[in-house]
Design an enzyme around this catalytic site. Structure first.
Site, PDB file in Angstrom:
ATOM      1  N   LYS A 130      24.998  65.017  25.634  1.00  0.00           N
ATOM      2  CA  LYS A 130      24.857  63.735  25.314  1.00  0.00           C
ATOM      3  C   LYS A 130      26.041  62.768  25.657  1.00  0.00           C
ATOM      4  CE  LYS A 130      21.347  61.930  22.357  1.00  0.00           C
ATOM      5  NZ  LYS A 130      20.460  61.957  21.384  1.00  0.00           N
ATOM      6  N   LYS A 176      25.841  68.897  23.398  1.00  0.00           N
ATOM      7  CA  LYS A 176      24.483  68.630  23.415  1.00  0.00           C
ATOM      8  C   LYS A 176      24.313  68.031  24.791  1.00  0.00           C
ATOM      9  CE  LYS A 176      23.225  66.425  19.717  1.00  0.00           C
ATOM     10  NZ  LYS A 176      23.085  65.388  18.677  1.00  0.00           N
TER      11      LYS A 176
HETATM   12  N1  C2G Z   1      14.483  58.888  16.182  1.00  0.00           N
HETATM   13  C1  C2G Z   1      13.171  58.273  15.812  1.00  0.00           C
HETATM   14  N2  C2G Z   1      12.956  57.152  16.689  1.00  0.00           N
HETATM   15  C2  C2G Z   1      13.444  56.712  17.813  1.00  0.00           C
HETATM   16  C3  C2G Z   1      14.899  57.271  18.124  1.00  0.00           C
HETATM   17  C4  C2G Z   1      15.218  58.575  17.167  1.00  0.00           C
HETATM   18  O1  C2G Z   1      12.831  58.643  14.941  1.00  0.00           O
HETATM   19  N3  C2G Z   1      12.746  55.866  18.679  1.00  0.00           N
HETATM   20  C5  C2G Z   1      15.059  59.824  15.290  1.00  0.00           C
HETATM   21  C6  C2G Z   1      15.214  61.437  16.171  1.00  0.00           C
HETATM   22  O2  C2G Z   1      13.859  61.920  16.123  1.00  0.00           O
HETATM   23  C7  C2G Z   1      16.435  61.884  15.407  1.00  0.00           C
HETATM   24  C8  C2G Z   1      17.437  60.764  14.913  1.00  0.00           C
HETATM   25  O3  C2G Z   1      16.455  59.617  15.089  1.00  0.00           O
HETATM   26  O4  C2G Z   1      15.748  62.710  14.165  1.00  0.00           O
HETATM   27  C9  C2G Z   1      18.456  60.867  15.654  1.00  0.00           C
HETATM   28  O5  C2G Z   1      18.151  60.590  16.906  1.00  0.00           O
HETATM   29  P1  C2G Z   1      19.468  61.109  18.132  1.00  0.00           P
HETATM   30  O6  C2G Z   1      20.723  60.071  17.607  1.00  0.00           O
HETATM   31  O7  C2G Z   1      18.880  61.056  19.199  1.00  0.00           O
HETATM   32  O8  C2G Z   1      19.543  62.555  17.317  1.00  0.00           O
HETATM   33  P2  C2G Z   1      19.689  64.005  18.263  1.00  0.00           P
HETATM   34  O9  C2G Z   1      20.388  63.806  19.613  1.00  0.00           O
HETATM   35  O10 C2G Z   1      17.952  64.229  18.499  1.00  0.00           O
HETATM   36  O11 C2G Z   1      20.080  64.903  17.541  1.00  0.00           O
HETATM   37  O12 C2G Z   1      20.871  69.124  15.502  1.00  0.00           O
HETATM   38  C10 C2G Z   1      20.188  68.081  15.838  1.00  0.00           C
HETATM   39  C11 C2G Z   1      20.498  67.111  16.793  1.00  0.00           C
HETATM   40  O13 C2G Z   1      22.022  66.695  16.283  1.00  0.00           O
HETATM   41  C12 C2G Z   1      19.809  65.944  16.856  1.00  0.00           C
END
Ligand code: C2G
Length: 152
Positions: free
Chosen positions: A47, A45
């Site tokens: 990340k 990803k």
């Molecule tokens: N999130 C949120 N508010 C934030 C930060 C994150 O609602 N201030 C939500 C994101 O939208 C996501 C979840 O928390 O639904 C997890 O965020 P991340 O850990 O950044 O996940 P991500 O990298 O977006 O992975 O296959 C899908 C991916 O694995 C999603």
């Protein structure tokens, strides 16, 4: 029949935005499964995470509204997961709006508003401030002293 919801994410440096999202997703059904991205998949990803997968998974596993944690190893596993776990609803933050509409063939797809003002990236940047070395701080003061002299 218990209504099952699933979501996917990295959940690095677990924070209130993650918690509010999981609580709102849980309210869409009765059982919540969370697929936590493995360290290897986060590399895919693009990340960088601070907290390793095992610890991120253990934290999410112990969130009251979470019923089960599985590893997220790749982009392709969602359809298999939906079928394997009899999922009724896939939900995720709206930063992914539209990206998972192809799952509508298999279950309900819901995008929920992200929590503003917090993110793992912001937390990392804030933590960076604390890692500024003493020498860098002294150098900054010296520059400020010099600027003051120049302007006096
Ligand atoms: N999130 C949120 N508010 C934030 C930060 C994150 O609602 N201030 C939500 C994101 O939208 C996501 C979840 O928390 O639904 C997890 O965020 P991340 O850990 O950044 O996940 P991500 O990298 O977006 O992975 O296959 C899908 C991916 O694995 C999603």
């Amino acid at each position: 029949m218990a209504k099952r919801v699933i979501t996917y994410g990295t959940f690095d440096l677990f924070h209130i935005g993650h918690l509010k999202l999981l609580q709102r997703i849980k309210n869409l059904g009765d059982e919540l499964i969370v697929a936590v991205s493995t360290d290897e998949f986060n590399t895919v990803k693009g990340k960088k995470t601070i907290i390793p997968y095992e610890q991120r998974a253990e934290i999410v596993r112990n969130i009251k509204c979470v019923d089960k944690v599985i590893p997220e190893n790749n982009w392709e596993q969602k359809i298999t997961d939906i079928e394997k776990y009899n999922i009724d609803t896939f939900a995720i933050g709206d930063d992914w709006e539209g990206k998972f509409d192809f799952l509508k063939e298999y279950c309900e797809v819901v995008y929920l508003k992200r929590t503003e003002g917090i993110s793992s990236t912001q937390l990392k940047n804030t933590l960076k401030v604390f890692s500024v070395s003493k020498d860098e701080i002294i150098k900054a003061f010296d520059v400020l002293e010099q600027l003051k002299k120049d302007f006096d």
